[in-house]
Design a protein around this motif. Structure first.
Motif, short mmCIF file in Angstrom:
data_model
loop_
_atom_site.label_atom_id
_atom_site.label_comp_id
_atom_site.label_asym_id
_atom_site.label_seq_id
_atom_site.Cartn_x
_atom_site.Cartn_y
_atom_site.Cartn_z
N ASP A 294 49.44 17.51 55.08
CA ASP A 294 48.80 18.31 54.59
C ASP A 294 49.08 18.21 53.03
O ASP A 294 49.84 18.46 52.51
CB ASP A 294 48.91 19.81 54.94
N ILE A 297 50.56 20.57 50.41
CA ILE A 297 51.89 20.69 50.13
C ILE A 297 52.32 20.36 48.73
O ILE A 297 53.49 21.00 48.22
CB ILE A 297 52.87 20.38 51.25
N HIS A 300 51.21 23.30 46.77
CA HIS A 300 51.86 24.51 46.95
C HIS A 300 53.46 24.47 46.87
O HIS A 300 54.02 25.78 46.34
CB HIS A 300 51.75 25.04 48.29
N GLU A 301 53.96 23.38 46.85
CA GLU A 301 55.38 23.46 46.92
C GLU A 301 55.97 22.14 46.13
O GLU A 301 56.69 21.35 46.96
CB GLU A 301 56.10 23.56 48.42
N VAL A 305 59.00 19.36 47.17
CA VAL A 305 58.78 17.83 47.38
C VAL A 305 59.66 17.02 46.52
O VAL A 305 60.03 15.95 47.00
CB VAL A 305 57.10 17.60 47.05
N GLU A 363 56.23 22.34 60.91
CA GLU A 363 55.33 21.44 60.42
C GLU A 363 55.38 21.50 59.17
O GLU A 363 55.25 20.34 58.36
CB GLU A 363 53.87 22.26 60.90
N HIS A 364 56.14 22.44 58.32
CA HIS A 364 56.34 22.47 56.87
C HIS A 364 57.46 21.41 56.80
O HIS A 364 57.26 20.56 55.49
CB HIS A 364 56.84 23.75 56.66
N ASN A 367 55.86 17.83 56.70
CA ASN A 367 54.90 17.42 55.50
C ASN A 367 55.83 17.25 54.41
O ASN A 367 55.50 16.28 53.66
CB ASN A 367 54.17 18.82 55.30
N LEU A 368 56.95 17.95 54.32
CA LEU A 368 58.04 17.17 53.20
C LEU A 368 58.53 15.92 53.59
O LEU A 368 58.52 15.28 52.53
CB LEU A 368 59.19 18.21 53.19
N ALA A 371 55.37 13.44 52.83
CA ALA A 371 55.30 13.74 51.16
C ALA A 371 56.41 12.51 50.58
O ALA A 371 56.17 11.78 49.80
CB ALA A 371 55.12 14.93 50.59
#
Length: 562
Positions: A294, A297, A300-301, A305, A363-364, A367-368, A371
């Motif tokens: 996603d 991210i 948003h974060e 990252v 899932e978060h 995503n990290l 990334a």
């Protein structure tokens, strides 16, 4: 998407996007892996437009994992590992531990539990085989001391991750059942390891004999399709059997399938025949991983990252640098290895996927990881360029070990003229070189394999290490006064670029090149070659000459009525 053909739509869409973005990445001098991952992002549910079938993508990814690990096993060399074992084994294990601890520290700061932190840290600890090998090949470091240490280090990392893939399910079962005693947990872990050990012993004792025998039998049929099918059936069948009967992983099964295949005399043919399929599913693997990412991210974060990227680029690299220095190697070796490892790839994706399926990773967190992987792979070529610039400006000869001084010794131009300049000294080049030497023709060879160059020099043959497309290398080889330029490398399009450069610099030189296909012949001739030799045509002509030379029509065979 057409609901009636989700598999075809997903494969076609994924491969087309991967090709387009891979070409774009290559033009931008970025690893094509970034393009494949970006293609997955575009085909995923988090971006508008075409959306591939997200239920089929994981299964395609699993096949990609099997074939990726099969390729790792097929090229696994115990000899290469033992040559640098004193630094690669302790160094890789220590670096994995440091990177895992850093990842766990970041996860604790983000409020995750210990299990998620462990898996997250492991994901950040291992480098991409594809990215590392490609970076070393582009810089002709594969055969150098630095390259061998980096490859050995990578092999240890791969083995550690294979073991991790086996142990994670057992650890997950233990942690999920809170009413189980320590003794029961130990027993369950021992049973799991026992099954894996049994599988490994079976592969080493039985597989090492059975697999080559099956390959030999399939090769003896003379059917290329049956041989290729035998290789794929063994790879996929052994991987499936490892899961079904030994509670191991597809990755471990595929790795050992490749490893026992590596012991066969037919292993090179097996690697060659299955390479297109392995490459295709490897691309689909990266695409399917990108579909899970996603990109929001990044917005948003961004701090999370950046922290993840810092662990990959600086944390694990600093650990590798210090470890290599502790073992007495030079700064350039330490920096080369640390930059080589400053990225994550295949195993990070595999571990993250396994962690998701076992409920050990969110899932978060994945995503990290994704990334961090995409950004680190994109930045890795830039880091290598910065390293080369830094070493060129600051390094002095005293900073290098004796072996490195020999490796980097300045090459001197050839001191004679009217020679034959051979590009590539493989099977064709060596045969041609031997004929020229027999006729007393001076010879200079351009090769990008250091061991081959060293062997030629020991035989008294002038050899230049490097890529013939580089004008400096051609100057060292004496292109300005050479009589012939003979290209024996198998890639016709690469030959064409070398020919164009050489013709521009020396218009009168006679150029003869090798080709495999008609379109290569046309291309090479258009680039300035005087003659192109195509293997199949020469074989046919020689066979015809053998029939006609000095022979009358043979007598009719007895019983022949035609």
């Amino acid at each position: 998407m057409h609901n009636s053909t989700p598999l075809i739509t997903t494969i076609v869409g994924g491969l087309v996007l991967a090709f387009l973005l891979g070409m774009l990445a290559n033009r931008l001098r970025i690893s094509p892996l970034v393009g494949y991952l970006a293609a997955g992002v575009l085909a995923g549910p988090f971006t508008p437009g075409f959306v591939a079938d997200t239920s089929l993508a994981p299964e395609l990814a699993e096949i990609g994992v099997i074939l990726l690990m099969f390729g790792v096993g097929l090229h696994f060399s115990l000899k290469d590992l033992l040559a640098v074992k004193s630094i690669a084994i302790p160094g890789a294990i220590a670096q994995i531990a440091v990177a895992t601890l850093l990842g766990m520290g970041l996860s604790h700061f983000l409020g995750w539990d210990l299990t998620s932190g462990l898996v997250f840290g492991l994901c950040l600890s291992t480098a991409s085989t594809v990215v590392l090998l490609r970076a070393l090949e582009e810089r002709q470091l594969i055969d150098s001391q630095r390259g061998q240490i980096a490859i050995g280090w990578l092999i240890v990392e791969d083995l550690a991750m294979v073991l991790t893939l086996v142990l994670l399910p057992a650890i997950s079962n233990m942690m999920g059942n809170q009413h189980v005693s320590f003794g029961q947990l130990f027993t369950e872990l021992a049973i799991t390891l026992g099954k894996v050990v049994a599988f490994i012993i079976l592969m080493i004792v039985v597989g090492r004999r059975l697999v080559p025998w099956i390959l030999a039998k399939s090769a003896s049929t003379g059917s290329r399709e049956l041989f290729t099918l035998a290789v794929l059936a063994l790879a996929l069948g052994i991987a499936f059997g490892a899961v079904e009967f030994f509670d191991a992983s597809f990755a471990l099964g595929a790795f050992f399938a490749g490893m026992v295949l590596n012991g066969s005399e037919l292993s090179q043919r097996a690697a060659h025949d299955t390479l297109p399929l392995r490459d295709a599913f490897a691309v689909l693997f990266f695409v399917s991983v990108g579909m899970l990412f996603d990109p929001m991210i990044l917005i948003h974060e961004p701090l999370a990252v950046l922290a993840t990227l810092a662990i990959i680029l600086f944390g694990k690299s600093a650990a590798a640098f210090l470890l290599v220095k502790m073992f007495g190697h030079s700064q350039r070796t330490a920096l080369t290895i640390s930059v080589s490892l400053a990225q994550i790839g295949e195993f990070a994706f595999i571990l993250a996927g396994l962690g998701i399926s076992l409920g050990m990773l969110s899932e978060h967190a994945r995503n990290l990881v994704l990334a961090g992987s995409i950004l680190s792979i994109m930045l890795n070529p830039l880091l290598f360029s910065l390293l080369e610039s830094y070493l060129a400006k600051t390094e002095v000869i005293e900073d290098q070990s004796l072996e490195e001084i020999v490796e980097d010794e300045a090459q001197t131009p050839v001191a004679f003229c009217d020679h034959a300049l051979i590009v590539g000294y493989g099977r064709v080049g060596s045969l041609l070189g031997a004929k020229l030497i027999q006729q007393g023709i001076p010879l200079v060879v351009i090769e990008n394999s250091r061991p081959r160059v060293e062997a030629l020099r020991e035989q008294g043959i002038s050899a230049v290490l490097g890529n013939a497309a580089n004008q400096e290398i051609m100057t060292l080889a004496g292109l300005e006064c050479a009589r012939w330029l003979l290209l024996t490398i198998p890639n016709g399009y690469e030959s064409g670029e070398i020919i164009a450069s050489a013709r521009a610099k020396r218009p009168t030189i006679e150029i003869i090149a090798r080709a495999h296909y008609d379109d290569e012949v046309t291309y090479i001739m258009a680039r300035g070659a005087d003659k192109v030799v195509m293997g199949e045509r020469e074989i046919a002509n020689n066979m015809l000459d053998s029939i006609n030379i000095g022979m009358a029509m043979p007598p009719r065979a007895e019983g022949c009525t035609i």
